[in-house]
Design a protein around this motif. Structure first.
Motif, PDB file in Angstrom:
ATOM      1  N   ALA A   1      -0.413  -1.029   5.320  1.00 32.72           N
ATOM      2  CA  ALA A   1      -0.044  -1.680   4.060  1.00 32.72           C
ATOM      3  C   ALA A   1       0.883  -2.861   4.293  1.00 32.72           C
ATOM      4  N   THR A   2       1.618  -2.868   5.404  1.00 35.52           N
ATOM      5  CA  THR A   2       2.516  -3.990   5.703  1.00 35.52           C
ATOM      6  C   THR A   2       1.792  -5.135   6.395  1.00 35.52           C
ATOM      7  N   GLN A   3       0.567  -4.881   6.845  1.00 36.08           N
ATOM      8  CA  GLN A   3      -0.156  -5.874   7.629  1.00 36.08           C
ATOM      9  C   GLN A   3      -1.206  -6.640   6.824  1.00 36.08           C
ATOM     10  N   THR A   4      -1.590  -6.097   5.685  1.00 36.36           N
ATOM     11  CA  THR A   4      -2.662  -6.731   4.918  1.00 36.36           C
ATOM     12  C   THR A   4      -2.484  -6.456   3.434  1.00 36.36           C
ATOM     13  N   THR A   5      -2.962  -7.362   2.624  1.00 34.17           N
ATOM     14  CA  THR A   5      -2.966  -7.155   1.176  1.00 34.17           C
ATOM     15  C   THR A   5      -4.329  -6.673   0.698  1.00 34.17           C
ATOM     16  N   ALA A   6      -5.274  -6.533   1.634  1.00 35.26           N
ATOM     17  CA  ALA A   6      -6.613  -6.071   1.277  1.00 35.26           C
ATOM     18  C   ALA A   6      -6.578  -4.587   0.921  1.00 35.26           C
ATOM     19  N   LYS A   7      -7.592  -4.142   0.212  1.00 30.74           N
ATOM     20  CA  LYS A   7      -7.694  -2.737  -0.179  1.00 30.74           C
ATOM     21  C   LYS A   7      -7.852  -1.885   1.073  1.00 30.74           C
ATOM     22  N   LEU A   8      -7.087  -0.803   1.156  1.00 31.75           N
ATOM     23  CA  LEU A   8      -7.115   0.055   2.336  1.00 31.75           C
ATOM     24  C   LEU A   8      -8.452   0.784   2.439  1.00 31.75           C
ATOM     25  N   ASP A   9      -8.925   0.944   3.658  1.00 31.22           N
ATOM     26  CA  ASP A   9     -10.180   1.645   3.932  1.00 31.22           C
ATOM     27  C   ASP A   9      -9.852   3.112   4.181  1.00 31.22           C
TER      28      ASP A   9
ATOM     29  N   THR B   1       1.295  16.393  -1.234  1.00 33.14           N
ATOM     30  CA  THR B   1       2.199  15.536  -2.014  1.00 33.14           C
ATOM     31  C   THR B   1       2.093  15.724  -3.516  1.00 33.14           C
ATOM     32  N   GLY B   2       0.953  16.269  -3.991  1.00 31.98           N
ATOM     33  CA  GLY B   2       0.724  16.363  -5.421  1.00 31.98           C
ATOM     34  C   GLY B   2       0.009  15.157  -5.992  1.00 31.98           C
ATOM     35  N   PHE B   3      -0.329  14.180  -5.142  1.00 34.32           N
ATOM     36  CA  PHE B   3      -0.960  12.947  -5.593  1.00 34.32           C
ATOM     37  C   PHE B   3      -2.142  12.597  -4.683  1.00 34.32           C
ATOM     38  N   THR B   4      -3.099  11.850  -5.218  1.00 31.31           N
ATOM     39  CA  THR B   4      -4.147  11.286  -4.379  1.00 31.31           C
ATOM     40  C   THR B   4      -3.520  10.181  -3.515  1.00 31.31           C
ATOM     41  N   PRO B   5      -4.168   9.786  -2.424  1.00 36.50           N
ATOM     42  CA  PRO B   5      -3.606   8.690  -1.614  1.00 36.50           C
ATOM     43  C   PRO B   5      -3.356   7.420  -2.412  1.00 36.50           C
ATOM     44  N   ASP B   6      -4.280   7.081  -3.306  1.00 35.41           N
ATOM     45  CA  ASP B   6      -4.115   5.858  -4.090  1.00 35.41           C
ATOM     46  C   ASP B   6      -2.932   5.957  -5.048  1.00 35.41           C
ATOM     47  N   ALA B   7      -2.820   7.105  -5.741  1.00 34.52           N
ATOM     48  CA  ALA B   7      -1.698   7.299  -6.672  1.00 34.52           C
ATOM     49  C   ALA B   7      -0.368   7.350  -5.919  1.00 34.52           C
ATOM     50  N   LEU B   8      -0.375   7.971  -4.748  1.00 34.71           N
ATOM     51  CA  LEU B   8       0.839   8.031  -3.940  1.00 34.71           C
ATOM     52  C   LEU B   8       1.267   6.630  -3.523  1.00 34.71           C
ATOM     53  N   GLY B   9       0.303   5.812  -3.075  1.00 40.11           N
ATOM     54  CA  GLY B   9       0.630   4.458  -2.659  1.00 40.11           C
ATOM     55  C   GLY B   9       1.211   3.622  -3.792  1.00 40.11           C
ATOM     56  N   LYS B  10       0.627   3.731  -4.984  1.00 39.06           N
ATOM     57  CA  LYS B  10       1.135   2.978  -6.131  1.00 39.06           C
ATOM     58  C   LYS B  10       2.522   3.473  -6.539  1.00 39.06           C
ATOM     59  N   GLY B  11       2.723   4.798  -6.473  1.00 44.70           N
ATOM     60  CA  GLY B  11       4.040   5.334  -6.803  1.00 44.70           C
ATOM     61  C   GLY B  11       5.109   4.842  -5.852  1.00 44.70           C
ATOM     62  N   ILE B  12       4.802   4.810  -4.568  1.00 40.39           N
ATOM     63  CA  ILE B  12       5.762   4.347  -3.568  1.00 40.39           C
ATOM     64  C   ILE B  12       6.132   2.887  -3.814  1.00 40.39           C
ATOM     65  N   GLN B  13       5.164   2.084  -4.187  1.00 40.87           N
ATOM     66  CA  GLN B  13       5.404   0.660  -4.400  1.00 40.87           C
ATOM     67  C   GLN B  13       6.148   0.364  -5.692  1.00 40.87           C
ATOM     68  N   GLN B  14       5.952   1.196  -6.722  1.00 36.41           N
ATOM     69  CA  GLN B  14       6.381   0.802  -8.058  1.00 36.41           C
ATOM     70  C   GLN B  14       7.358   1.745  -8.751  1.00 36.41           C
ATOM     71  N   GLN B  15       7.456   3.011  -8.326  1.00 37.61           N
ATOM     72  CA  GLN B  15       8.241   3.974  -9.090  1.00 37.61           C
ATOM     73  C   GLN B  15       9.492   4.434  -8.334  1.00 37.61           C
ATOM     74  N   GLU B  16      10.583   4.480  -9.066  1.00 34.19           N
ATOM     75  CA  GLU B  16      11.867   4.873  -8.493  1.00 34.19           C
ATOM     76  C   GLU B  16      11.815   6.270  -7.870  1.00 34.19           C
ATOM     77  N   SER B  17      11.070   7.171  -8.497  1.00 39.97           N
ATOM     78  CA  SER B  17      11.086   8.584  -8.100  1.00 39.97           C
ATOM     79  C   SER B  17      10.477   8.847  -6.730  1.00 39.97           C
ATOM     80  N   PHE B  18       9.835   7.844  -6.121  1.00 42.85           N
ATOM     81  CA  PHE B  18       9.229   8.011  -4.794  1.00 42.85           C
ATOM     82  C   PHE B  18      10.140   7.465  -3.689  1.00 42.85           C
ATOM     83  N   TRP B  19      11.436   7.402  -3.969  1.00 48.02           N
ATOM     84  CA  TRP B  19      12.371   6.803  -3.015  1.00 48.02           C
ATOM     85  C   TRP B  19      12.339   7.488  -1.647  1.00 48.02           C
TER      86      TRP B  19
END
Length: 304
Positions: free
Chosen positions: A248-256, A280-298
């Motif tokens: 995720a730090t190397q590309t802005t393209a959608k992860l494979d 984790t309780g989340f799908t990989p996509d939901a986890l990734g978005k939470g990490i990027q955008q939500q405080e609770s994934f600190w």
């Protein structure tokens, strides 16, 4: 002395700083995985932003709250992430010992908090305290009542120390002489779950007479509280998480996700998604978005 490491990955600038991840001194690397310090004093967070998400983990943890407090949530992580808490349960004491968690955990802080969580290898905790880790699984305990009496002055010393660096120093100076008699002669170079699991399996194979698969698994479960198969699942899940973070730090393209699944030992993408949701309780996509955008994934951001 423990040393801190901080994130270099760019996230939503509106997010509060995740905290500090302290690595233990080399002589304690097989005893303490890391220490996570979180300080939100001065933050004006909403209820949803004061949620804390943690994945299932084979580690035990010892936690202090220097300011504020925390409560366990019974809501599933995905529900808690939306600010729906349901029933809450106060922590059992001022200092809390937590056993390995076979499912994700979400907690909530009623207000700003300054806390420290020390991640302890379960086999090390068993060696140092005599506690049966299998009795601690998925539970929280008042550390002052379950740890040996000679640990109590250390708990108080850490609580009273004037800053985080001195708190970690007090903890390490307490553990160092006790760990000397138990630490392996060839400590781990890496401290990922998968490395530790492989090391644990090797120790089980050479530590005592009897090397049948059943005997090896019995020793591993005695030391870690969890069966070898479950430990390997958690190790593979961490590998996928760290690989995803690096990509995720190397590309802005959608992860494979299909390729990530193959590269980290999953049978296919569906297998990766199922395991990630279980850990984790989340799908990989939901986890990734939470990490990027939500405080609770600190905690996830800090681990990256």
């Amino acid at each position: 002395m423990a040393s801190p490491s901080t994130n270099t990955i760019a996230f939503d600038p509106a997010l509060w700083p995740s905290g500090t991840l302290w690595q233990p001194r080399a002589s304690l690397s097989a005893c303490v995985r890391a220490s996570m310090v979180r300080n939100t004093l001065g933050a004006d967070h909403t209820d949803a932003q004061r949620v804390n998400h943690f994945p299932a983990s084979p580690m035990c943890s010892l936690s202090w709250w220097f300011s504020g407090s925390s409560q366990c949530l019974n809501s599933p992580p995905a529900v808690a992430a939306e600010g729906v808490f349901g029933e809450t349960m106060p922590m059992p004491g001022r200092w809390v010992l937590c056993g390995p968690q076979t499912r994700p955990v979400s907690t909530w802080c009623p207000g700003p908090v300054h806390s420290m969580m020390v991640l302890v290898m379960p086999d090390a905790l068993h060696a140092l305290t005599g506690l049966q880790v299998s009795d601690l699984i998925d539970q929280f305990f008042d550390a002052s009542t379950i740890l040996p009496p000679d640990w109590l002055p250390m708990l108080q010393q850490v609580q009273d120390a004037p800053d985080d660096a001195q708190r970690l120093q007090a903890l390490e100076e307490f553990l160092e002489p006790r760990w000397q008699r138990y630490r392996p002669s060839q400590p781990l170079v890496q401290q990922r779950y998968s490395d530790w699991v492989a090391h644990l399996a090797l120790r089980a194979a050479v530590s005592a007479p009897g090397r049948s698969l059943r005997q090896l698994e019995r020793r591993i479960k005695q030391w870690s509280g969890l069966p070898l198969r479950e430990l390997r699942v958690m190790g593979r899940s961490e590998e996928a998480f760290l690989m995803t973070a690096a990509l995720a730090t190397q590309t802005t393209a959608k992860l494979d996700w299909a390729q990530i699944a193959v590269d980290t030992g999953y049978s296919d993408q569906s297998h990766l998604i199922r395991t990630t949701r279980r850990i984790t309780g989340f799908t990989p996509d939901a986890l990734g978005k939470g990490i990027q955008q939500q405080e609770s994934f600190w905690a996830y951001r800090l681990w990256m």
